[in-house]
Scaffold this active site. Structure first.
Site, PDB file in Angstrom:
ATOM      1  N   ASP A 205       8.458 -14.259  13.221  1.00  0.00           N
ATOM      2  CA  ASP A 205       8.525 -14.067  14.663  1.00  0.00           C
ATOM      3  C   ASP A 205       7.159 -13.637  15.193  1.00  0.00           C
ATOM      4  O   ASP A 205       6.130 -13.976  14.612  1.00  0.00           O
ATOM      5  CB  ASP A 205       9.606 -13.023  14.982  1.00  0.00           C
TER       6      ASP A 205
ATOM      7  N   ASP B 219      13.534   3.422  14.133  1.00  0.00           N
ATOM      8  CA  ASP B 219      14.760   2.786  13.672  1.00  0.00           C
ATOM      9  C   ASP B 219      14.498   1.657  12.676  1.00  0.00           C
ATOM     10  O   ASP B 219      15.443   1.113  12.102  1.00  0.00           O
ATOM     11  CB  ASP B 219      15.539   2.227  14.873  1.00  0.00           C
TER      12      ASP B 219
ATOM     13  N   HIS C 230       9.256  -9.482  21.065  1.00  0.00           N
ATOM     14  CA  HIS C 230      10.381 -10.307  20.614  1.00  0.00           C
ATOM     15  C   HIS C 230      10.774 -10.027  19.164  1.00  0.00           C
ATOM     16  O   HIS C 230      11.952  -9.804  18.849  1.00  0.00           O
ATOM     17  CB  HIS C 230       9.973 -11.772  20.801  1.00  0.00           C
TER      18      HIS C 230
ATOM     19  N   ASN D 238      20.866   5.827  11.230  1.00  0.00           N
ATOM     20  CA  ASN D 238      20.200   7.101  11.006  1.00  0.00           C
ATOM     21  C   ASN D 238      20.456   8.128  12.101  1.00  0.00           C
ATOM     22  O   ASN D 238      19.733   9.108  12.223  1.00  0.00           O
ATOM     23  CB  ASN D 238      18.689   6.869  10.871  1.00  0.00           C
TER      24      ASN D 238
ATOM     25  N   VAL E 192      19.801   2.595  17.739  1.00  0.00           N
ATOM     26  CA  VAL E 192      20.769   1.525  17.548  1.00  0.00           C
ATOM     27  C   VAL E 192      21.003   1.316  16.050  1.00  0.00           C
ATOM     28  O   VAL E 192      20.279   1.852  15.217  1.00  0.00           O
ATOM     29  CB  VAL E 192      20.287   0.203  18.189  1.00  0.00           C
TER      30      VAL E 192
ATOM     31  N   VAL F  89      19.182 -25.684   7.374  1.00  0.00           N
ATOM     32  CA  VAL F  89      18.994 -24.543   8.266  1.00  0.00           C
ATOM     33  C   VAL F  89      20.288 -24.292   9.036  1.00  0.00           C
ATOM     34  O   VAL F  89      20.930 -25.228   9.522  1.00  0.00           O
ATOM     35  CB  VAL F  89      17.828 -24.792   9.237  1.00  0.00           C
TER      36      VAL F  89
ATOM     37  N   SER G  26      17.863 -16.401  20.608  1.00  0.00           N
ATOM     38  CA  SER G  26      17.055 -15.546  19.741  1.00  0.00           C
ATOM     39  C   SER G  26      17.794 -14.282  19.362  1.00  0.00           C
ATOM     40  O   SER G  26      17.559 -13.718  18.297  1.00  0.00           O
ATOM     41  CB  SER G  26      15.761 -15.134  20.430  1.00  0.00           C
TER      42      SER G  26
END
Length: 591
Positions: A173, A182, A213, A226, A230, A357, A407
């Protein structure tokens, strides 16, 4: 990229290649798996002196094996070898000669040659600058379970497993902020790199984000469990960043993708996430010599990675078009001046339409996301991508925000694939593909003539929406997890209750009883929320905090060790003011 609004706002607008923020455009012969594919790079002593205006990049395709003769021909015909992979017979060459491709196509042993861009290779390619390492913000404790995670039952799957640390997921990416609070616990720096410009750069931090992104995608896959921010779909697996986006343009050229797939194969990535299309062509057509070489080069690299045990998961794209009935491309080339051209189904959005894929469309809550591409026998599965509300995840600098797009759907599937790999050691990519299909929940076509196929498999949703709980074994441990999904309306100044009957649990409830609460309500400062044990004991979990914030999506921990586990538990909600209403959408208990 238009930077994501930090916080909960939905982000729109991005470079065309990214399948990340709605609405955005989406985007040979088999090669036997060789024994090894260590990437080789050839560079002049003074790299920065190599660049001149007009330098373009090319993929030169030859037979896998020793590429020495063809590499010598590149040099003899006005080019330089920037990178090569003997294992797949792919060479990345640079040349400022306008006749380079034509000349090389006539060289013995050369199968295909294609320009990978219609713009110059940036001078930065020869001496790349490291991405910024942003200062980190911190967030208060609290880790609510988000609606996208409950939609695919990831929160229930965590009662079985959060994933294995031996499973590596590659984020191909714009890069990943490895310092994010996080992401740092699960980040694997040893297997991270930049493949921008088409050659691995293993300097510390080369993998960092040149946008936002990739960091957002990474959080959806594997943000740590944790107690803050999120939680990702597979919060126990390891993530590596392979940055394939170039700085400034944030474009993903073919040589970068080739490099990324080769890296994935050689570094043991069980799954990669690919939320982009290969620039500059939205679709690569085999009747165009340049685009045919791009198809072949990226296809060989994908096959190499798969041969090494890596499954590629990719976003279907955000143009709301039927990939099974292509007619027009108006977005390409996106690195210079796009033109309108007529295309056919032979023209491929890569990597998502390459064989092997997994192609992922996006859903809102129950319907196809408005922007998502679709196509019968093209889309394999679907997952939440956000529509009006977006997907909330990590952003560089310790921040969080929402984005919407295929995405955002693709990393949900990559996370489920990682959970499948965690619970099925030794599973092959082909077996992973099959399991992703069989665990998915069927989603029927709506009343929309564009949706072709059956409930079991159609163009909008493929085999259906992924289900993390099924992926890890169908149900949580017997007697441990209980849920009530019936809606209960919450009116102004009213008190309502929703029951759950627990049975089959021995002894008392635990000191760490998990109470998952999903309440849709504007102005949650109006609400008091209590858990009521079977004997009537009241445990308050939310007491009119949060002010004007919308909705409660939270897992609370209650010390209920003095309570018998079996019996009827209730969630009681008091609305203590006028003007705002809502409903208990669902709630659950995990013992």
């Amino acid at each position: 990229m238009l930077a994501a609004t930090l916080g909960a706002a939905l982000t729109f607008g991005a470079p065309a290649a990214l399948a990340g923020t709605a609405p955005v455009s989406p985007s040979g012969s088999a090669v036997p798996a060789p024994a090894a594919a260590a990437p080789q790079a050839a560079a002049p002593a003074s790299q920065s002196a190599t660049w001149v205006a007009g330098t373009r990049a090319y993929l030169v395709i030859t037979a896998p094996g020793d590429t020495t003769a063809v590499r010598n021909a590149v040099t003899a015909n006005g080019g330089t070898v920037f990178q090569y992979y003997d294992a797949i017979g792919v060479i990345t060459a640079h040349s400022s000669s306008a006749s380079f491709a034509t000349t090389m196509r006539g060289v013995s042993g050369v199968q295909q040659v294609g320009a990978t861009r219609t713009s110059d290779v940036p001078a930065d390619a020869y001496n790349p600058a490291l991405p910024a390492n942003p200062a980190q913000s911190t967030t208060p404790s609290g880790e609510p379970v988000r609606a996208d995670m409950t939609q695919i039952k990831a929160d229930q799957a965590w009662a079985v497993t959060t994933g294995s640390a031996s499973v590596k997921v590659g984020i191909l990416d714009t890069g990943v902020d490895d310092q994010h609070q996080d992401l740092a616990p699960n980040f694997n720096a040893a297997d991270s790199a930049s493949c921008a410009y088409g050659k691995p750069d293993t300097r510390t931090g080369a993998w960092r984000d040149v946008g936002t992104h990739g960091t957002h995608v990474a959080g959806t896959v594997a943000a740590a469990k944790n107690g803050k921010g999120v939680i990702g779909v597979a919060p126990g697996v390891k993530i590596s960043s392979v940055r394939i986006a170039e700085p400034n343009s944030s474009l993903f050229f073919a040589e970068n993708t080739v490099c990324g797939f080769m890296w994935a194969g050689d570094h043991g990535f069980k799954v990669t996430n690919n939320s982009y299309y290969t620039d500059p062509w939205q679709f690569n057509c085999p009747d165009n010599a340049d685009q045919a070489a791009i198809i072949e080069g990226v296809k060989r690299a994908q096959e190499y990675a798969e041969g090494k045990g890596s499954l590629q998961v990719a976003a279907a794209g955000n143009s709301n078009i039927d990939l099974a009935n292509k007619t027009t491309d108006t977005e390409s080339p996106n690195d210079s001046t796009p033109v309108t051209r007529t295309i056919t189904n032979a023209c491929l959005d890569i990597p998502t339409e390459l064989p092997g894929v997994v192609t992922v469309s996006a859903m809102g809550t129950t319907a196809k996301a408005s922007y998502s591409n679709y196509g019968l026998n093209v889309v394999d599965v679907t997952a939440p991508g956000g529509d009006t509300t977006g997907i909330y995840s990590t952003l560089p600098g310790g921040k969080y925000g929402s984005m919407s797009g295929t995405s955002m759907a693709s990393p949900h599937v990559a996370g489920v694939a990682a959970l499948l790999a965690s619970t099925n050691p030794g599973i092959t990519p082909a077996q992973l593909r099959d399991k992703l299909a069989t665990q998915a929940n069927d989603v029927a076509c709506p009343s929309d003539s564009r949706c072709k196929g059956t409930t079991a498999k159609n163009g909008f949703f493929g085999e259906g929406q992924v289900d993390a709980l099924k992926a890890v074994g169908s149900t949580p441990p017997p007697g441990k997890y209980f849920e009530n999904t019936a809606d209960v309306a919450i009116g102004d100044n009213t008190t309502v209750e929703s029951p759950i009957t627990v049975s089959g649990v021995t002894g008392n409830a635990p000191a760490t009883l998990k109470v998952g609460v999903n309440i849709a309500h504007t102005y949650i400062g109006d609400l008091k929320v209590d858990l009521i044990a079977p004997d009537g004991t009241v445990y308050t979990v939310h007491n009119r905090s949060g002010g004007s914030t919308d909705n409660i999506n939270q897992v609370y921990t209650v010390n209920a060790s003095s309570e018998a586990a079996n019996g009827t538990w209730k969630l009681r909600v008091n609305d203590n003011a006028g003007g705002d209403t809502g409903k208990i959408d669902s709630w659950n208990l995990t013992f």
